[in-house]
Design a protein around this motif. Structure first.
Motif, PDB file in Angstrom:
ATOM      1  N   ARG A 125     -15.515   3.290   6.183  1.00 43.13           N
ATOM      2  CA  ARG A 125     -15.326   3.471   4.700  1.00 43.13           C
ATOM      3  C   ARG A 125     -14.378   4.526   4.279  1.00 43.13           C
ATOM      4  O   ARG A 125     -14.353   5.414   4.896  1.00 43.13           O
ATOM      5  CB  ARG A 125     -16.801   3.922   4.130  1.00 43.13           C
ATOM      6  N   LYS A 126     -13.662   4.205   3.022  1.00 37.66           N
ATOM      7  CA  LYS A 126     -13.007   5.299   2.340  1.00 37.66           C
ATOM      8  C   LYS A 126     -13.713   6.086   1.761  1.00 37.66           C
ATOM      9  O   LYS A 126     -14.480   5.663   0.887  1.00 37.66           O
ATOM     10  CB  LYS A 126     -11.659   4.673   1.588  1.00 37.66           C
ATOM     11  N   THR A 127     -14.031   7.388   1.744  1.00 36.15           N
ATOM     12  CA  THR A 127     -15.048   8.234   1.164  1.00 36.15           C
ATOM     13  C   THR A 127     -14.278   9.413   0.616  1.00 36.15           C
ATOM     14  O   THR A 127     -14.946  10.238  -0.029  1.00 36.15           O
ATOM     15  CB  THR A 127     -16.073   8.882   2.165  1.00 36.15           C
TER      16      THR A 127
ATOM     17  N   GLY B  82       0.728  -1.265  -0.107  1.00 32.43           N
ATOM     18  CA  GLY B  82      -0.222   0.061   0.035  1.00 32.43           C
ATOM     19  C   GLY B  82       0.818   1.155  -0.182  1.00 32.43           C
ATOM     20  O   GLY B  82       1.973   1.204   0.143  1.00 32.43           O
ATOM     21  N   THR B  83       0.126   2.448   0.058  1.00 31.02           N
ATOM     22  CA  THR B  83       1.137   3.621  -0.056  1.00 31.02           C
ATOM     23  C   THR B  83       1.722   3.896   1.001  1.00 31.02           C
ATOM     24  O   THR B  83       2.879   4.498   0.932  1.00 31.02           O
ATOM     25  CB  THR B  83       0.021   4.724  -0.135  1.00 31.02           C
ATOM     26  N   VAL B  84       1.394   3.456   2.291  1.00 29.82           N
ATOM     27  CA  VAL B  84       2.118   3.486   3.443  1.00 29.82           C
ATOM     28  C   VAL B  84       3.818   3.019   3.021  1.00 29.82           C
ATOM     29  O   VAL B  84       4.650   3.440   3.631  1.00 29.82           O
ATOM     30  CB  VAL B  84       1.458   2.995   4.639  1.00 29.82           C
TER      31      VAL B  84
ATOM     32  N   LEU C 240       4.129  -7.363  -0.734  1.00 28.35           N
ATOM     33  CA  LEU C 240       4.116  -5.785  -0.829  1.00 28.35           C
ATOM     34  C   LEU C 240       3.449  -5.713  -2.111  1.00 28.35           C
ATOM     35  O   LEU C 240       3.905  -5.372  -3.324  1.00 28.35           O
ATOM     36  CB  LEU C 240       5.767  -5.507  -1.253  1.00 28.35           C
ATOM     37  N   LEU C 241       1.988  -5.109  -1.973  1.00 33.17           N
ATOM     38  CA  LEU C 241       1.009  -5.147  -3.072  1.00 33.17           C
ATOM     39  C   LEU C 241       0.341  -3.733  -2.880  1.00 33.17           C
ATOM     40  O   LEU C 241      -0.028  -3.399  -1.606  1.00 33.17           O
ATOM     41  CB  LEU C 241      -0.056  -6.554  -3.165  1.00 33.17           C
ATOM     42  N   PRO C 242      -0.189  -3.366  -4.101  1.00 31.71           N
ATOM     43  CA  PRO C 242      -1.261  -2.156  -4.115  1.00 31.71           C
ATOM     44  C   PRO C 242      -2.491  -2.805  -3.444  1.00 31.71           C
ATOM     45  O   PRO C 242      -2.660  -4.351  -3.820  1.00 31.71           O
ATOM     46  CB  PRO C 242      -1.267  -1.718  -5.380  1.00 31.71           C
ATOM     47  N   SER C 243      -3.303  -2.450  -2.627  1.00 30.23           N
ATOM     48  CA  SER C 243      -4.226  -3.139  -2.187  1.00 30.23           C
ATOM     49  C   SER C 243      -5.398  -3.662  -3.168  1.00 30.23           C
ATOM     50  O   SER C 243      -6.245  -4.367  -2.704  1.00 30.23           O
ATOM     51  CB  SER C 243      -4.891  -2.400  -0.755  1.00 30.23           C
ATOM     52  N   ALA C 244      -5.538  -3.061  -4.190  1.00 33.28           N
ATOM     53  CA  ALA C 244      -6.422  -3.532  -5.260  1.00 33.28           C
ATOM     54  C   ALA C 244      -6.142  -5.207  -5.721  1.00 33.28           C
ATOM     55  O   ALA C 244      -7.006  -5.855  -6.124  1.00 33.28           O
ATOM     56  CB  ALA C 244      -6.262  -2.701  -6.375  1.00 33.28           C
TER      57      ALA C 244
ATOM     58  N   THR D 179      -5.101   1.680   1.465  1.00 31.74           N
ATOM     59  CA  THR D 179      -6.153   2.014   1.906  1.00 31.74           C
ATOM     60  C   THR D 179      -7.416   1.891   0.890  1.00 31.74           C
ATOM     61  O   THR D 179      -8.500   1.933   1.520  1.00 31.74           O
ATOM     62  CB  THR D 179      -6.091   3.507   2.308  1.00 31.74           C
ATOM     63  N   ASP D 180      -7.118   1.605  -0.290  1.00 34.08           N
ATOM     64  CA  ASP D 180      -8.437   1.335  -1.168  1.00 34.08           C
ATOM     65  C   ASP D 180      -9.200   0.274  -0.871  1.00 34.08           C
ATOM     66  O   ASP D 180     -10.491   0.299  -1.119  1.00 34.08           O
ATOM     67  CB  ASP D 180      -7.634   1.152  -2.483  1.00 34.08           C
ATOM     68  N   THR D 181      -8.792  -0.917  -0.305  1.00 34.61           N
ATOM     69  CA  THR D 181      -9.641  -2.138   0.159  1.00 34.61           C
ATOM     70  C   THR D 181      -9.765  -2.304   1.668  1.00 34.61           C
ATOM     71  O   THR D 181     -10.027  -3.358   2.091  1.00 34.61           O
ATOM     72  CB  THR D 181      -9.282  -3.225  -0.690  1.00 34.61           C
TER      73      THR D 181
HETATM   74  N1  ASP Z   1      -3.802   4.245  -2.555  1.00 33.70           N
HETATM   75  C1  ASP Z   1      -3.899   3.200  -2.049  1.00 33.70           C
HETATM   76  C2  ASP Z   1      -3.073   3.260  -0.540  1.00 33.70           C
HETATM   77  O1  ASP Z   1      -3.501   3.843   0.007  1.00 33.70           O
HETATM   78  C3  ASP Z   1      -3.107   2.366  -2.689  1.00 33.70           C
HETATM   79  C4  ASP Z   1      -3.486   1.075  -2.056  1.00 33.70           C
HETATM   80  O2  ASP Z   1      -4.667   0.626  -1.759  1.00 33.70           O
HETATM   81  O3  ASP Z   1      -2.522   0.012  -2.060  1.00 33.70           O
HETATM   82  O4  ASP Z   1      -2.519   2.332  -0.268  1.00 33.70           O
END
Ligand code: ASP
Length: 329
Positions: A166-168, A17-19, A59-63, A94-96
């Motif tokens: 929820r992510k809004t 994720g972005t973090v 180490l993945l983007p959450s999608a 954060t996306d999922t």
């Molecule tokens: N924008 C996203 C994040 O906040 C990318 C993800 O979901 O991995 O981490």
């Protein structure tokens, strides 16, 4: 006993994720690359709070996270608790987060908190929020008042329940809300404050299989039923509809859902983003009274995405599927 051994033991699992993101080279887009120990190194204050061991689980983007990955993460977290960890923290995209937190919450059997966090700004960006979010997540995880609350999402110094979060917002720093329910608590100057005491939880048994597929389709103005009608033949075993308003669909969708509900569980939730589905108010074809008479379930407070997670878990548990009585039928 040394000072170090008296500190509580906390396990940190990192999923990406972005973090954990930064550009692979200057000018390139950010991608996940920072490991758990890199995240910890940015927060020297943590050394005084807990004895933290970190593992980079992926180490993945959450999608690109999957139910199977989250079940593996759950198995790892359970193992850490069985080995003596007094709290577990996860970082992910954060996306999922709202879906993975809900999945883990339904299966987390301990009083010990499982706290999830992430960031809206990458580690490489000025004013990045990852270290502050991780510090707050650890503080929440170590608080005795967090016990019995299941999985908590801590972000922007706010504490959310997994069932409501929820992510809004797509890019804002304050991207998370618990619409209609409000915060579970907050972190102020390192103190963990809750609005109310922990409520009783319903924990499910882990699914027996993972190959079940549940479709999620959103009702929208003048949508035809072509896509809906293909669902049974495609091998889906459950359907969630993000319905209009209080959980409504068009007359044509109502007939299609009635046909599908003969073969698989169908749940209608609200696409509005806040508030429950109705149970006994509207009498038109496609509204809750009509849908329930046709064998369709209403999601109540559960948003469409979390509803799909729940149905996936329930289908994986038993055949025939037993839906909980709080889902209105
Ligand atoms: N924008 C996203 C994040 O906040 C990318 C993800 O979901 O991995 O981490």
């Amino acid at each position: 006993m040394s000072e170090k051994t008296r500190l509580p033991r906390l396990s940190l699992g990192c999923l990406g994720g972005t973090v954990s993101m930064q550009p692979a080279s200057p000018g390139k887009g950010i991608t996940p690359s920072l490991e758990g120990d890199d995240l910890l190194a940015a927060i020297p204050q943590l050394a005084a709070l807990a004895e933290i061991t970190s593992v980079t689980l992926c180490l993945l983007p959450s999608a690109s996270l999957t139910f199977q990955i989250m079940l593996d993460v759950l198995a790892w977290a359970r193992c850490e608790v069985e080995r003596g960890a007094q709290a577990v923290v996860l970082t992910q995209g954060t996306d999922t987060l709202e879906e993975s937190a809900y999945l883990l919450d339904r299966l987390w059997p301990y009083d010990i908190p499982l706290v999830m966090t992430g960031a809206m700004r990458a580690a490489s960006q000025p004013g990045n929020d990852g270290p502050a979010n991780l510090l707050a997540a650890v503080q929440v995880a170590l608080s005795i008042n967090s016990h019995g609350r299941g999985v908590l999402v801590v972000i922007n110094d706010q504490i959310h329940q997994a069932a409501h979060v929820r992510k809004t917002a797509s890019m804002a720093m304050a991207a998370f809300e618990s619409p209609g329910c409000g915060l579970e608590g907050c972190v102020v100057e390192g103190r963990v404050l809750y609005r109310c005491s922990a409520a009783p939880r319903r924990v499910l048994a882990p699914p027996q299989r993972c190959d079940q597929r549940v479709a999620l389709i959103e009702a929208c103005l003048d949508a035809d039923i072509a896509l809906l009608e293909t669902i049974p033949a495609l091998g889906y075993e459950g359907l969630v509809v993000a319905g209009f308003g209080a959980g409504h669909v068009s007359a044509a969708w109502s007939e299609a859902l009635a046909r599908i509900a003969r073969d698989m569980p169908v749940i209608v939730a609200s696409r509005t983003g806040c508030g429950p589905t109705a149970g006994a108010t509207y009498g038109f074809v496609g509204a809750e009274i009509d849908l329930q008479a046709k064998g369709v379930y209403m999601a109540g407070m559960l948003c469409p995405r979390k509803c799909r997670v729940l149905l996936w878990l329930l289908i994986g548990q038993s055949n025939p599927v037993v839906l909980p009585d709080w889902l209105a039928h």
